[in-house]
Design a protein around this motif. Sequence first.
Motif, short mmCIF file in Angstrom:
data_model
loop_
_atom_site.label_atom_id
_atom_site.label_comp_id
_atom_site.label_asym_id
_atom_site.label_seq_id
_atom_site.Cartn_x
_atom_site.Cartn_y
_atom_site.Cartn_z
N LYS A 18 0.77 -1.32 -0.08
CA LYS A 18 -0.12 0.08 0.01
C LYS A 18 0.91 1.17 0.19
N LYS A 19 2.02 1.21 0.78
CA LYS A 19 2.79 2.34 0.80
C LYS A 19 3.45 2.78 -0.54
N GLU A 20 3.87 1.61 -1.18
CA GLU A 20 4.57 2.04 -2.68
C GLU A 20 3.19 2.56 -3.49
N SER A 21 2.12 1.57 -3.40
CA SER A 21 1.01 2.13 -4.27
C SER A 21 0.73 3.60 -4.16
N ALA A 22 0.76 4.01 -2.97
CA ALA A 22 0.12 5.29 -2.63
C ALA A 22 1.28 6.23 -3.24
N GLU A 23 2.61 5.82 -3.21
CA GLU A 23 3.54 6.80 -3.40
C GLU A 23 3.55 6.90 -4.90
N ILE A 24 3.64 5.83 -5.79
CA ILE A 24 3.14 6.03 -7.23
C ILE A 24 2.20 6.78 -7.65
N VAL A 25 0.87 6.49 -7.08
CA VAL A 25 -0.23 7.07 -7.59
C VAL A 25 -0.30 8.72 -7.32
N GLU A 26 0.58 9.08 -6.08
CA GLU A 26 0.69 10.27 -5.83
C GLU A 26 1.70 11.08 -6.83
N LEU A 27 2.65 10.19 -7.18
CA LEU A 27 3.65 10.72 -8.23
C LEU A 27 3.02 10.95 -9.55
N VAL A 28 2.24 10.17 -9.96
CA VAL A 28 1.51 10.21 -11.23
C VAL A 28 0.46 11.36 -11.33
N PHE A 29 -0.12 11.76 -10.29
CA PHE A 29 -0.87 12.87 -10.50
C PHE A 29 -0.21 14.40 -10.05
N ASP A 30 0.92 14.12 -9.21
CA ASP A 30 2.10 15.07 -9.15
C ASP A 30 2.48 15.46 -10.66
#
Lengths: 95, 105
Positions: A18-30
């Motif tokens: 979940k931590k990795e998934s959250a990090e990547i999703v955040e990065l995609v929208f950023d």
Amino acid sequence: MTKAEIIEKIYEKVGFSKKESAEIVELVFDTMKTTLERGEKIKISGFGNFVVRQKRPRIGRNPQTGEEIEICARRVLTFRPSQVLKIALNHDGNA
Amino acid sequence: MRQGKEGGVNKSDLITAVAGQMPNLAMKDVEIIVNTIFHSMTDALSTGDRIEIRGFGSFEVRVRQPRSGRNPKTGENVSVGLRRVPFFKVGKELRERIRDDERGA
């Protein structure tokens, strides 16, 4: 659906933590936000295009008071859905 | 970020840019994740669900009522059934960042 639910989907389907998934999703929208801030368009095939448009200044009116005000030149974001997305929304025979 | 011929960024440019910031992830994995994001958003909208990405914006489905239209070429009457259309509203943070008006926002 919220960002948390998108993260949950990635966790379920792809098996990242979940931590990795959250990090990547955040990065995609950023990354998308930074790109649009530069005035560049984003084309996601199968989903749609995000386009920054330049608006000219114009005289507007406060609908409550009737008072005229100048609306500054500015940039706005528009989303143009792809044909694929439009069809997906009408797939159940209600099209 | 790399740009396409006519300017702008497509999905593979987005994948490359994200992968560049996550050196411990394979490009293929980032690709799967980006595809999963947009697929799950499409799925949500096709079931009529609303999507809210804080700081970015929200997507919802609007219903266009059936109407009778006209083929502009032939003048023939045609009926246009009920349609669902996706609608995007930009979030406050992103709207302010894009605005770039005379106030220097």
